[in-house]
Scaffold this active site. Structure first.
Site, PDB file in Angstrom:
ATOM      1  N   ASN A  97       5.373   7.148   3.482  1.00  0.00           N
ATOM      2  CA  ASN A  97       4.920   8.497   3.841  1.00  0.00           C
ATOM      3  C   ASN A  97       3.874   8.469   4.963  1.00  0.00           C
ATOM      4  O   ASN A  97       3.234   9.477   5.230  1.00  0.00           O
ATOM      5  CB  ASN A  97       4.353   9.215   2.610  1.00  0.00           C
ATOM      6  CG  ASN A  97       3.100   8.533   2.062  1.00  0.00           C
ATOM      7  OD1 ASN A  97       2.673   7.502   2.573  1.00  0.00           O
ATOM      8  ND2 ASN A  97       2.514   9.109   1.034  1.00  0.00           N
ATOM      9  N   ASP A 143      -8.220  -1.495  -0.214  1.00  0.00           N
ATOM     10  CA  ASP A 143      -8.131  -0.523  -1.306  1.00  0.00           C
ATOM     11  C   ASP A 143      -7.931  -1.187  -2.663  1.00  0.00           C
ATOM     12  O   ASP A 143      -7.706  -2.397  -2.746  1.00  0.00           O
ATOM     13  CB  ASP A 143      -6.998   0.492  -1.038  1.00  0.00           C
ATOM     14  CG  ASP A 143      -5.695  -0.190  -0.638  1.00  0.00           C
ATOM     15  OD1 ASP A 143      -5.568  -1.409  -0.809  1.00  0.00           O
ATOM     16  OD2 ASP A 143      -4.790   0.515  -0.153  1.00  0.00           O
ATOM     17  N   HIS A 199       1.099   6.602   5.007  1.00  0.00           N
ATOM     18  CA  HIS A 199      -0.292   6.325   4.633  1.00  0.00           C
ATOM     19  C   HIS A 199      -0.734   4.954   5.150  1.00  0.00           C
ATOM     20  O   HIS A 199       0.069   4.065   5.412  1.00  0.00           O
ATOM     21  CB  HIS A 199      -0.530   6.469   3.121  1.00  0.00           C
ATOM     22  CG  HIS A 199       0.036   5.390   2.274  1.00  0.00           C
ATOM     23  ND1 HIS A 199       0.302   5.556   0.932  1.00  0.00           N
ATOM     24  CD2 HIS A 199       0.388   4.109   2.540  1.00  0.00           C
ATOM     25  CE1 HIS A 199       0.776   4.430   0.438  1.00  0.00           C
ATOM     26  NE2 HIS A 199       0.837   3.545   1.388  1.00  0.00           N
ATOM     27  N   GLU A 214      -3.830   9.094   2.182  1.00  0.00           N
ATOM     28  CA  GLU A 214      -2.540   9.761   1.981  1.00  0.00           C
ATOM     29  C   GLU A 214      -2.416  10.971   2.904  1.00  0.00           C
ATOM     30  O   GLU A 214      -3.429  11.568   3.308  1.00  0.00           O
ATOM     31  CB  GLU A 214      -2.443  10.242   0.525  1.00  0.00           C
ATOM     32  CG  GLU A 214      -2.414   9.123  -0.502  1.00  0.00           C
ATOM     33  CD  GLU A 214      -1.050   8.466  -0.657  1.00  0.00           C
ATOM     34  OE1 GLU A 214      -0.361   8.242   0.364  1.00  0.00           O
ATOM     35  OE2 GLU A 214      -0.680   8.157  -1.792  1.00  0.00           O
TER      36      GLU A 214
HETATM   37  P1  PGA Z   1       4.245  -2.270   0.970  1.00  0.00           P
HETATM   38  O1  PGA Z   1       3.156  -1.143   1.016  1.00  0.00           O
HETATM   39  O2  PGA Z   1       3.748  -3.366   1.832  1.00  0.00           O
HETATM   40  O3  PGA Z   1       4.345  -2.675  -0.484  1.00  0.00           O
HETATM   41  O4  PGA Z   1       5.519  -1.675   1.479  1.00  0.00           O
HETATM   42  C1  PGA Z   1       2.545  -0.839   2.236  1.00  0.00           C
HETATM   43  C2  PGA Z   1       1.650   0.348   2.068  1.00  0.00           C
HETATM   44  O5  PGA Z   1       1.934   1.193   1.199  1.00  0.00           O
HETATM   45  O6  PGA Z   1       0.669   0.464   2.807  1.00  0.00           O
END
Ligand code: PGA
Length: 249
Positions: free
Chosen positions: A136, A67, A138, A143
């Protein structure tokens, strides 16, 4: 699905690096799906270290990132392109022509999303997909929602995601609100998936991923459908899991 609990962040990073090293031993020209964020930072450091030791060779590897934010140029220090180049690509012997990063300047450019899926299909799909998980639930920027887009698409970031990302930006208003993300279809078509999670903030999302009904409200729960997922968790991220999940094979 294999679920493994390790003691801490470093062990998680080493474990994931072992899986990538094994993959590249089996197939030098592997296609890796790569993730960004705080979770895989230690993994990239470990891969660079192993590269310098002569244990891993990236020359024939192709990469597809999950992404990217919309609205940040690729040389912006918080863009995922910058993250990947500074932490990993510039430190190993990967061929720049084999690096694929989703990018679009506007969220309306359907061609950029379709072209990314096409490149991925032409390459033959992902051999090993690396994933983190959002608080959350995702995956990439898929999302929680009543509707799950299958292919690469544009996403409005949720309030929780923007709050989690705010730590990387000086001002709250600077946090991007949109992104381009690989959809769940190419992720689930990966032949092997490695998901890492660390810290107590992830414990609930990890439990939902493994123990809740499959639902677009918990995008990570779709991984229950995949037959070759390895989940590497530190003790804090595993804290809400019932003991029987560690017996899954
Ligand atoms: P993070 O993010 O590794 O910064 O915790 C992971 C994600 O949001 O997929």
């Amino acid at each position: 699905m294999k679920i493994k609990m390790v003691n801490n962040y470093q062990e998680m990073s080493n474990d994931a690096a072992d899986l990538i090293e094994d993959q590249l031993k089996k197939k030098k020209a592997s296609i890796l799906g790569l993730a960004t964020g705080g979770t895989p930072e230690g993994l990239y450091e470990e891969l660079v270290r192993r590269y310098h030791l002569g244990r891993i060779d990236f020359q024939e590897v192709q990469t597809f990132n999950l992404d990217e934010y919309i609205g940040l140029p690729q040389d912006h220090p918080q863009s995922y392109a910058f993250y990947m180049w500074s932490r990993f690509f510039s430190q190993v012997n990967i061929d720049p022509a084999r690096i694929h990063l989703p990018f679009s300047t506007t969220a309306g450019d359907a061609e950029a999303a379709t072209a990314y899926d096409k490149q991925l299909k032409q390459a033959g799909g992902i051999d090993l997909q690396l994933l983190g998980i959002g608080e959350n639930g995702h995956i990439g920027f898929n999302e929680p929602s009543s509707f799950l887009w299958a292919d690469t698409h544009y996403a409005e970031l949720s309030r929780e995601t923007m709050e989690a990302n705010a730590r990387f930006f000086a001002w709250r208003e600077d946090v991007p609100q949109q992104a381009i993300t690989m959809g769940m279809a190419p992720i689930l078509q990966a032949r092997h998936i490695v998901l890492m999670a660390s810290g107590k903030e992830k414990a609930h999302a990890v439990k939902e991923m493994l123990c809740s009904p499959i639902s677009p409200w918990h995008p990570a729960s779709f991984l229950q459908l995949h037959s070759k997922v390895e989940v590497v968790l530190d003790a804090e991220a595993a804290a809400e899991l019932p003991p029987h999940v560690f017996a899954y094979k």
